[in-house]
Structure formats: structure tokens, C-alpha cells
Design a protein around this motif. Structure first.
Motif, mmCIF file in Angstrom:
data_model
loop_
_atom_site.group_PDB
_atom_site.id
_atom_site.type_symbol
_atom_site.label_atom_id
_atom_site.label_comp_id
_atom_site.label_asym_id
_atom_site.label_seq_id
_atom_site.Cartn_x
_atom_site.Cartn_y
_atom_site.Cartn_z
ATOM 1 N N ASP A 1 2.532 -1.840 4.359
ATOM 2 C CA ASP A 1 1.896 -0.649 4.547
ATOM 3 C C ASP A 1 3.246 0.418 4.959
ATOM 4 N N THR A 2 3.006 1.283 3.823
ATOM 5 C CA THR A 2 4.306 2.137 3.719
ATOM 6 C C THR A 2 3.925 3.725 4.013
ATOM 7 N N THR A 3 2.493 3.748 4.753
ATOM 8 C CA THR A 3 1.929 4.912 4.860
ATOM 9 C C THR A 3 2.720 5.853 5.979
ATOM 10 N N VAL A 4 2.979 7.063 5.792
ATOM 11 C CA VAL A 4 3.362 8.082 6.806
ATOM 12 C C VAL A 4 2.197 8.960 7.077
ATOM 13 N N LEU B 1 0.847 -1.358 0.112
ATOM 14 C CA LEU B 1 0.050 0.114 0.069
ATOM 15 C C LEU B 1 0.815 1.196 0.007
ATOM 16 N N THR B 2 0.898 1.960 -1.234
ATOM 17 C CA THR B 2 1.673 3.194 -1.083
ATOM 18 C C THR B 2 0.848 4.384 -1.606
ATOM 19 N N VAL B 3 -0.343 4.625 -0.862
ATOM 20 C CA VAL B 3 -1.184 5.698 -1.073
ATOM 21 C C VAL B 3 -0.635 6.640 0.090
ATOM 22 N N PRO B 4 -0.966 8.040 -0.237
ATOM 23 C CA PRO B 4 -0.968 9.059 1.040
ATOM 24 C C PRO B 4 -1.779 8.958 2.037
ATOM 25 N N PHE B 5 -1.393 9.263 3.048
ATOM 26 C CA PHE B 5 -2.301 8.878 4.560
ATOM 27 C C PHE B 5 -3.838 9.051 4.391
ATOM 28 N N VAL C 1 2.525 -5.845 7.679
ATOM 29 C CA VAL C 1 3.866 -5.527 7.781
ATOM 30 C C VAL C 1 4.097 -3.954 7.321
ATOM 31 N N SER C 2 4.928 -3.292 8.316
ATOM 32 C CA SER C 2 5.230 -1.942 8.144
ATOM 33 C C SER C 2 6.826 -1.909 7.637
ATOM 34 N N ALA C 3 6.984 -1.096 6.371
ATOM 35 C CA ALA C 3 8.136 -1.063 5.805
ATOM 36 C C ALA C 3 8.365 0.158 4.720
ATOM 37 N N PHE C 4 9.547 0.469 4.335
ATOM 38 C CA PHE C 4 9.742 1.248 3.269
ATOM 39 C C PHE C 4 9.567 2.845 3.491
ATOM 40 N N HIS C 5 9.343 3.304 4.655
ATOM 41 C CA HIS C 5 8.907 4.460 4.978
ATOM 42 C C HIS C 5 9.999 5.562 4.653
ATOM 43 N N ASN C 6 11.205 5.228 4.852
ATOM 44 C CA ASN C 6 12.316 6.145 4.707
ATOM 45 C C ASN C 6 13.180 5.943 3.442
ATOM 46 N N VAL C 7 12.747 5.169 2.441
ATOM 47 C CA VAL C 7 13.302 4.909 1.249
ATOM 48 C C VAL C 7 13.071 6.195 0.098
ATOM 49 N N ARG D 1 5.081 3.236 14.644
ATOM 50 C CA ARG D 1 5.006 4.565 15.115
ATOM 51 C C ARG D 1 6.321 5.350 15.066
ATOM 52 N N ILE D 2 7.278 4.974 15.581
ATOM 53 C CA ILE D 2 8.730 5.409 15.755
ATOM 54 C C ILE D 2 9.124 5.435 14.326
ATOM 55 N N VAL D 3 9.019 4.458 13.451
ATOM 56 C CA VAL D 3 9.641 4.564 12.101
ATOM 57 C C VAL D 3 8.983 5.698 11.337
ATOM 58 N N GLU D 4 7.683 5.583 11.383
ATOM 59 C CA GLU D 4 6.879 6.622 10.800
ATOM 60 C C GLU D 4 7.588 8.202 11.003
#
Length: 230
Positions: A101-104, A75-79, A140-146, A196-199
């Protein structure tokens, strides 16, 4: 393995699709508009063809259709569109499927600063995704900082990917998938609640990029080599 990328016509989604397509994965680009998805897939196929010996396996369809046969849904959509999109694709998600989920939750989604994070009742966007997903779907939460910009460039991506999930096997599969992007190392971020920390880190990196006109990433240092899943 088939990977559906929801919001795959956007910068982050298309960048991930490009990198995984070049690694030989089967990619399904999802969009609200199936025609737009097909056009994005055709364009991406041309870029994937440029990779030595890798035949393109990229298609584009409507978001719900993209999810139906996928092993992994990213999932790569805006929050601001996350909850609505999850409700839309929910009937197409199924038991044992991995939802990444890559959402921030950035304040920019409500007209605020892109460096500030919104409070989410569940604790994080990833935990909200877990609440909205059907039972049995592994979140799974991933790819927020790429950096999306770096994903679209040739060459390695100088960034660690922190992966959080309550399902260890699902987290391992996504760490392995992330490592197919040249230059990327992965780190086990623990339970989904740590998302929540990674986001929050994403807003900090955006601030760096605004001030320095860069494309910053994140590297975790000081751990033993086996901790990085290289």
C-alpha cells in the motif's frame, strides 16, 4: 516474480513500473479500463526497451485480472479510491500474496490542503488496507516518500524507502524490490502501525516541494550501514 501495479496508469504507479521493468521484472499494469492499461503498457515497453539488454515484460489489463496471477500487488491509487478499489480486487487476492500500500490520506482528497493528513479510523491508510484485504494476504506499507517525477527521470533516485509490515519476510521482499531502483536505500520501519508516521511525512515533503518547486525525498542518517539494506 510478477508485479501487478493497481492504478498503474497514474504518475506513481507508472514510475514504479518503469523502474522495475528496466530491472527485468515482469510488470502488469492495472486500470479500470483495460484498453487504457494496454496502451500504458505499450508505451512503457518502449521506454523499457531503451534499457541495455532488458527485454520488455510489460502487459496491461483490468485491475482484478492483474491481481489474479501476481506475486506482489502494488496499490497506487489516491486515498479517496483506496477502499473502493480494495473491495473490487478483493476476490482476486489470495493467500500468501503481498499487497503493498502506497496510499497517503491527504486532505486534498476531500478538497483540503495537500499538506495535511486526514485522520483514518484504523490509524493509517495501510492499516485500513490490511482490514479490507482477505485473511492471509501480507500487507506492506512503502514508497510514500518517493517522488513520481524522479521515478520518470533517468538517473538515480535520491531517497530512502521506509518499509513497514507485521510480516518480516514480506517486508524483506519489498525492501529488496525497492533496492532495484538505482539510488534507493531501504530502512526497516517496523510494524504496520508505524505507517501512520511515514504517511504523515509525505505532507511535509509536499509542502517543501510547493515552496521550493522541488522533488524532495527523505534520507535517514546515523544508522550503521547494515541498517540501510544497501
Amino acid at each position: 516474480m510478477s508485479i501487478a501495479i493497481i492504478g498503474g496508469t497514474g504518475p506513481e504507479g507508472s514510475g514504479l513500473a518503469l523502474r522495475w521493468g528496466r530491472a527485468g521484472e515482469t510488470i502488469v499494469i492495472g486500470s479500470r479500463d483495460p484498453q487504457r492499461a494496454a496502451e500504458a503498457a505499450a508505451k512503457l515497453s518502449g521506454k523499457v526497451c531503451g534499457a541495455a539488454g532488458v527485454p520488455p515484460r510489460v502487459s496491461g489489463v483490468e485491475n482484478k485480472t492483474a491481481c489474479e496471477s501476481a506475486d506482489i500487488v502494488v496499490l497506487t491509487v489516491p486515498f479517496e479510491g483506496q477502499a473502493e478499489m480494495l473491495r473490487h480486487i478483493r476476490p482476486a487476492l489470495h493467500l500468501g500474496q503481498i499487497l503493498v500500500d502506497t496510499t497517503v490520506p491527504l486532505a486534498a482528497s476531500v478538497g483540503g490542503r495537500p499538506t495535511r493528513r486526514l485522520g483514518v479510523w484504523q490509524g493509517s491508510a495501510a492499516q485500513q488496507a490490511a482490514e479490507l484485504a482477505p485473511e492471509g494476504v501480507l500487507v506492506v506499507s512503502a514508497f510514500h516518500n518517493v517522488s513520481a517525477e524522479l521515478l520518470h527521470h533517468d538517473g538515480p533516485v535520491d531517497c530512502d524507502v521506509i518499509v513497514c509490515s507485521d510480516d518480516r519476510a514480506a517486508a524483506r521482499r519489498i525492501r529488496a524490490l525497492a533496492r532495484k531502483i538505482p539510488g534507493v536505500r531501504t530502512v526497516d520501519g517496523g510494524k504496520l502501525e508505524n505507517a501512520r508516521i511515514v504517511e504523515q511525512i509525505t505532507g511535509l515533503l509536499i509542502g517543501f516541494n510547493i515552496r521550493s518547486k522541488g522533488h524532495s525525498g527523505l534520507r535517514i542518517t546515523g544508522l550503521p550501514p547494515e541498517a540501510y539494506d544497501i
